[in-house]
Design a protein around this motif. Structure first.
Motif, mmCIF file in Angstrom:
data_model
loop_
_atom_site.group_PDB
_atom_site.id
_atom_site.type_symbol
_atom_site.label_atom_id
_atom_site.label_comp_id
_atom_site.label_asym_id
_atom_site.label_seq_id
_atom_site.Cartn_x
_atom_site.Cartn_y
_atom_site.Cartn_z
ATOM 1 N N ARG A 265 2.186 -5.850 -14.568
ATOM 2 C CA ARG A 265 2.489 -5.569 -15.972
ATOM 3 C C ARG A 265 2.130 -4.132 -16.336
ATOM 4 N N GLU A 266 0.987 -3.664 -15.851
ATOM 5 C CA GLU A 266 0.516 -2.333 -16.214
ATOM 6 C C GLU A 266 1.119 -1.221 -15.362
ATOM 7 N N HIS A 267 1.602 -1.572 -14.172
ATOM 8 C CA HIS A 267 2.171 -0.565 -13.263
ATOM 9 C C HIS A 267 3.506 -1.074 -12.717
ATOM 10 N N PRO A 268 4.568 -1.034 -13.504
ATOM 11 C CA PRO A 268 5.873 -1.539 -13.060
ATOM 12 C C PRO A 268 6.303 -0.885 -11.741
ATOM 13 N N GLY A 269 6.764 -1.714 -10.832
ATOM 14 C CA GLY A 269 7.241 -1.221 -9.542
ATOM 15 C C GLY A 269 6.180 -1.111 -8.469
ATOM 16 N N ILE A 270 4.926 -1.371 -8.808
ATOM 17 C CA ILE A 270 3.849 -1.266 -7.818
ATOM 18 C C ILE A 270 3.963 -2.383 -6.795
ATOM 19 N N ARG A 271 3.610 -2.067 -5.546
ATOM 20 C CA ARG A 271 3.590 -3.084 -4.495
ATOM 21 C C ARG A 271 2.163 -3.602 -4.336
ATOM 22 N N VAL A 272 2.055 -4.909 -4.190
ATOM 23 C CA VAL A 272 0.752 -5.550 -4.030
ATOM 24 C C VAL A 272 0.599 -5.973 -2.568
ATOM 25 N N ILE A 273 -0.477 -5.519 -1.944
ATOM 26 C CA ILE A 273 -0.771 -5.933 -0.576
ATOM 27 C C ILE A 273 -2.155 -6.561 -0.563
ATOM 28 N N ALA A 274 -2.266 -7.757 0.003
ATOM 29 C CA ALA A 274 -3.513 -8.533 -0.045
ATOM 30 C C ALA A 274 -3.991 -8.864 1.363
ATOM 31 N N HIS A 275 -5.289 -8.810 1.541
ATOM 32 C CA HIS A 275 -5.902 -9.207 2.804
ATOM 33 C C HIS A 275 -5.766 -10.723 2.950
ATOM 34 N N TRP A 308 0.639 1.383 -4.752
ATOM 35 C CA TRP A 308 0.033 0.225 -4.087
ATOM 36 C C TRP A 308 -1.168 -0.294 -4.882
ATOM 37 N N ALA A 309 -1.213 -1.602 -5.042
ATOM 38 C CA ALA A 309 -2.406 -2.293 -5.526
ATOM 39 C C ALA A 309 -2.937 -3.086 -4.337
ATOM 40 N N VAL A 310 -4.165 -2.807 -3.932
ATOM 41 C CA VAL A 310 -4.690 -3.319 -2.666
ATOM 42 C C VAL A 310 -5.782 -4.344 -2.911
ATOM 43 N N GLY A 311 -5.610 -5.518 -2.345
ATOM 44 C CA GLY A 311 -6.591 -6.584 -2.473
ATOM 45 C C GLY A 311 -7.519 -6.623 -1.289
ATOM 46 N N THR A 312 -8.482 -5.696 -1.269
ATOM 47 C CA THR A 312 -9.514 -5.693 -0.227
ATOM 48 C C THR A 312 -10.717 -4.909 -0.731
ATOM 49 N N GLU A 313 -11.686 -4.666 0.137
ATOM 50 C CA GLU A 313 -12.952 -4.045 -0.230
ATOM 51 C C GLU A 313 -12.730 -2.628 -0.778
ATOM 52 N N ILE A 314 -13.495 -2.290 -1.807
ATOM 53 C CA ILE A 314 -13.226 -1.090 -2.603
ATOM 54 C C ILE A 314 -13.428 0.217 -1.846
ATOM 55 N N HIS A 315 -14.349 0.267 -0.871
ATOM 56 C CA HIS A 315 -14.552 1.517 -0.140
ATOM 57 C C HIS A 315 -13.307 1.911 0.632
ATOM 58 N N VAL A 317 -10.220 1.005 -0.144
ATOM 59 C CA VAL A 317 -9.200 1.357 -1.135
ATOM 60 C C VAL A 317 -9.406 2.795 -1.609
ATOM 61 N N ASN A 318 -10.624 3.146 -1.962
ATOM 62 C CA ASN A 318 -10.908 4.499 -2.429
ATOM 63 C C ASN A 318 -10.644 5.541 -1.349
ATOM 64 N N ARG A 319 -10.989 5.205 -0.108
ATOM 65 C CA ARG A 319 -10.774 6.146 0.993
ATOM 66 C C ARG A 319 -9.280 6.370 1.223
ATOM 67 N N LEU A 320 -8.490 5.314 1.116
ATOM 68 C CA LEU A 320 -7.034 5.455 1.260
ATOM 69 C C LEU A 320 -6.460 6.320 0.147
ATOM 70 N N GLY A 321 -7.017 6.170 -1.069
ATOM 71 C CA GLY A 321 -6.566 7.002 -2.176
ATOM 72 C C GLY A 321 -6.796 8.482 -1.912
ATOM 73 N N ILE A 330 -4.514 1.850 -5.946
ATOM 74 C CA ILE A 330 -5.568 1.311 -6.797
ATOM 75 C C ILE A 330 -6.022 -0.034 -6.237
ATOM 76 N N SER A 331 -7.203 -0.475 -6.689
ATOM 77 C CA SER A 331 -7.674 -1.804 -6.324
ATOM 78 C C SER A 331 -6.926 -2.843 -7.145
#
Length: 387
Positions: A265-275, A308-315, A317-321, A330-331
């Motif tokens: 909803r907040e980021h139209p078109g974003i892809r979600v990838i989950a562990h 990308w919205a990434v469903g995994t550990e924040i370190h 995610v931040n490093r990939l950013g 983003i997380s």
């Protein structure tokens, strides 16, 4: 509770490091003064760690998991997820393998090490809540109850996130270890040898993997170790193809379908990838499912400007950013917690361990007993062959 032993080298030693809980199959670590390292100025840590590592030279190999903080993982000779680091541990050449990860990873490195090597965990309190959810006594009781129902032809599979005792049980009973990267390969291997799989200790990874292989949800049951027959009827056990141990990752279980709805909803078109350690409802709502290495590969291979919205550990995610500034990364949940046990290893812990090794003091050694090591090695070798 074990009491760690103080060494009497005055250049390193003061009060003993506080006693730490150990898994039953682990020898007590050798501790020395850590308190003084808490006072080391942050601006000198990098230089001192680099200097200690240089003094040790080829005698030390540092392994760093992707979930480690940046200040620690930047000193790793090898970094990766648990599968990649298992390979790296098996091939490491140094006398000392310093594992910046958690307890079960260091145990696995000790199982795979060569005779002349020692595995060091910079902080013995860096454990894993998921691994603690499968106690060897509970697993043996489960196996006994399943065996009482007849010859069900069950093959055990244990996730890498388990104690050495569980890995050993798995190897002794004809099973294999898996990671999130090769869980489907290991599960196919198991079904070639049996009719059912007992999947330990993460029910979400087991469910997500089996479902993606075409096994319907109604052919899976959850085994609660605190209930008779895991809370199931004998008929349900007989009809199930996959028996999922009731366990989970405290970080990945925090993600919910509502988080997926919000980022879309907040980021139209974003892809979600989950562990695949995330809940089934989250992985079904995501665009992709990826192991830690799979997430890195998907993002690194995507075109500039990808979101990308990434469903995994924040370190991670931040490093990939930081690594891919041309993307929006983003997380999946901006308030998600870190892996608190992985976070326990600080630059001060790493410096403390390296300084002691350079002075000839082997501290916080992780050592698995020979019988446990033998059968755990069987299970790990099966995993490594199915990469």
């Amino acid at each position: 509770m074990s009491t760690l032993i103080s060494i009497t080298n005055p250049s390193l030693i003061g009060a003993a490091q506080p006693a730490t809980l150990h898994a039953p199959e682990i020898e007590p670590g050798v501790g020395c003064d850590f308190d003084s390292y808490l006072l080391v100025p942050d601006d000198s840590l990098d230089e001192r760690i680099a200097s200690a590592k240089a003094r040790l030279g080829k005698d030390v190999v540092i392994l760093g998991h992707h979930y480690q903080r940046d200040e620690v993982v930047k000193f790793a000779d090898f970094r990766g997820d648990s599968l990649k680091l298992a390979h790296d541990a098996a091939e490491a050449a140094g006398r000392y393998i310093v594992f910046c990860g958690v307890h079960f990873m260091a145990e696995s490195a000790d199982i795979l090490r060569r005779e002349h090597q020692a595995v060091i965990l910079p902080d013995l309190s860096a454990g894993c809540s998921m691994a603690d959810m499968a106690d060897i006594g509970q697993v043996e009781t489960c196996w006994s109850e399943l065996s009482s129902l007849g010859d069900l032809k069950i093959i055990p599979i244990t996730y890498m996130n388990s104690t050495a005792a569980i890995k050993s049980f798995t190897g002794e009973h004809g099973g294999a270890v898996c990671t999130s990267s090769n869980a489907s390969n290991v599960m196919r291997w198991a079904f070639e040898r049996g009719e059912k799989v007992l999947f330990l200790p993460d029910e979400h990874l087991g469910r997500n993997t089996a479902f993606r292989m075409g096994i319907p949800l109604d052919e899976m049951i959850v085994w609660d170790p605190y209930q008779d027959l895991g809370g199931n009827s004998s008929e349900a056990v007989g009809a199930a193809r996959v028996i999922l141990w009731k366990g989970y990752c405290s970080v990945h279980q925090r993600f919910t379908p509502q988080h997926v709805e919000r980022v879309r909803r907040e980021h139209p078109g974003i892809r979600v990838i989950a562990h695949p350690e995330c809940r089934f409802e989250v992985t079904q709502a995501a665009d992709q499912i990826g192991s830690t290495e799979g997430i890195i590969k998907a993002i690194s291979g995507s075109p500039a400007g990808s979101q990308w919205a990434v469903g995994t550990e924040i370190h991670l995610v931040n490093r990939l950013g930081k690594q891919f500034p041309q993307h929006k990364i983003i997380s999946l949940d901006s308030s998600v917690c870190v892996c608190t046990t992985m976070f326990r290893i600080t630059p001060q812990h790493l410096l403390w361990a390296l300084d002691n090794l350079a002075a000839g003091n082997v501290v916080n050694r992780i050592s698995v007993d020979e019988r446990t090591r033998h059968f755990a090695r069987v299970a790990l070798d099966r995993m490594l062959s199915l990469r």
